[in-house]
Scaffold this active site. Structure first.
Site, PDB file in Angstrom:
ATOM      1  N   ASP A   8      -8.407  -0.534  -8.043  1.00 55.93           N
ATOM      2  CA  ASP A   8      -8.298  -0.700  -6.119  1.00 55.93           C
ATOM      3  C   ASP A   8      -9.522  -2.265  -6.597  1.00 55.93           C
ATOM      4  OD1 ASP A   8      -6.414   0.875  -5.998  1.00 55.93           O
ATOM      5  OD2 ASP A   8      -7.602   1.501  -4.177  1.00 55.93           O
ATOM      6  N   LYS A 108      -0.175   1.282  -4.198  1.00 56.49           N
ATOM      7  CA  LYS A 108      -0.126   2.647  -3.803  1.00 56.49           C
ATOM      8  C   LYS A 108      -0.242   2.758  -2.234  1.00 56.49           C
ATOM      9  CE  LYS A 108      -4.726   3.651  -4.725  1.00 56.49           C
ATOM     10  NZ  LYS A 108      -4.791   3.381  -3.687  1.00 56.49           N
ATOM     11  N   CYS A 161     -10.804   6.355  -3.962  1.00 56.04           N
ATOM     12  CA  CYS A 161      -9.748   5.967  -4.778  1.00 56.04           C
ATOM     13  C   CYS A 161     -10.069   6.389  -6.524  1.00 56.04           C
ATOM     14  CB  CYS A 161      -8.885   5.330  -4.759  1.00 56.04           C
ATOM     15  SG  CYS A 161      -8.381   5.131  -3.060  1.00 56.04           S
TER      16      CYS A 161
HETATM   17  C1  VGL Z   1     -10.169   3.283  -1.002  1.00 58.44           C
HETATM   18  C2  VGL Z   1     -10.264   3.248   1.450  1.00 58.44           C
HETATM   19  C3  VGL Z   1      -8.891   3.640   1.564  1.00 58.44           C
HETATM   20  C4  VGL Z   1      -9.991   3.064  -1.988  1.00 58.44           C
HETATM   21  C5  VGL Z   1      -8.771   2.758  -0.199  1.00 58.44           C
HETATM   22  O1  VGL Z   1      -9.612   2.499  -2.825  1.00 58.44           O
HETATM   23  O2  VGL Z   1     -11.036   3.511  -2.667  1.00 58.44           O
HETATM   24  N1  VGL Z   1     -11.162   3.510   0.079  1.00 58.44           N
HETATM   25  N2  VGL Z   1      -8.008   2.500   0.911  1.00 58.44           N
END
Ligand code: VGL
Ligand code: ZN
Length: 227
Positions: A8, A108, A161
């Site tokens: 991410d 995802k 994540c």
């Molecule tokens: C994430 C909160 C919500 C992350 C993704 O990538 O850590 N955190 N969605």
């Protein structure tokens, strides 16, 4: 087979984004150095990739605040600012990330009704992404047995994540490390990062630094000036 998993590293998780992780952009040079080092056979990047009506967005729940928790059938859900909506610039990988070095991208969090912190499964462990299958296929293509696959996980955010991805990887039986200097944490509560690391270590996840992974550079000799 050594696999680098970049979790991410998207605009919305970097300063200026919708859900900025402190120093989130600092993982970009670290990730680029790792990808360019030649230490990995395969690079996979995950992308948080939500529909606009996603259940994790606070503004999709009337009267609820950001960072509040709600109860879902899959368990507790933290409500987040709207982030990483499919097709928006916030959902793109950071522009300085050397995407030419990425072999596969796994999305995802694409289902409206459940969140997915891990790159492998949704938070209820009901649906699986393409990640495990992709890793198995790449290992098979190379004739490499499962126990010789090593996953090095880094990116954003360490306490969500990255942790969930490493946790699932370890549970699936992959040898798994977290590259700590190439991660940053949200730390909604101070110390979340350390608590997360302690928990992961009990699952057998290693915590390493880029320096341990990168091939040693030959020390440079002083320049000789000839007459
Ligand atoms: C994430 C909160 C919500 C992350 C993704 O990538 O850590 N955190 N969605
Ligand atoms: Zn998300």
């Amino acid at each position: 087979m050594k696999v680098l998993i970049l979790v991410d590293i998207q605009n919305d998780f970097c300063p200026g984004g919708a859900l900025p992780v402190p120093e989130g952009d600092h993982v970009v040079p670290a990730a680029n150095t790792l990808m360019r080092s030649g230490a990995f056979d395969l690079v996979v990047a995950t992308k948080d990739w939500h529909p606009a009506n996603h259940i994790s967005f606070a503004d999709n729940h009337e009267g609820k605040e950001v960072f509040q928790q709600i109860e879902l059938p899959s368990g507790a859900q933290t409500l987040w600012p709207r982030h990483c909506v499919q097709g928006t610039s916030g959902a793109e990988l950071h522009p300085k990330l050397d995407t030419n070095r990425i072999d596969h991208i796994v999305t995802k969090g694409t289902s409206q009704s459940i969140d997915s912190y891990s790159g492998f499964f949704d938070n209820g462990h009901q649906q699986e992404t393409d990640l495990r299958e992709l890793l198995t296929r790449e290992a098979t293509l190379r004739g490499i047995p499962f126990n010789e696959v090593r996953l090095s996980v880094c990116g954003l955010a360490l306490d969500y994540c990255v942790a969930a991805t490493a946790r699932d990887a370890a549970r699936l039986g992959f040898k798994t490390d977290i590259i700590l200097d190439a991660c940053r944490a949200v730390n909604i509560s101070p110390g979340d990062d350390l608590r997360t690391l302690r928990e992961l270590t009990t699952l057998g996840v290693g915590v390493v630094s880029s320096r341990e992974i990168l091939p040693e550079r030959t020390p440079s000799r002083p320049v000789e000036l000839r007459p």
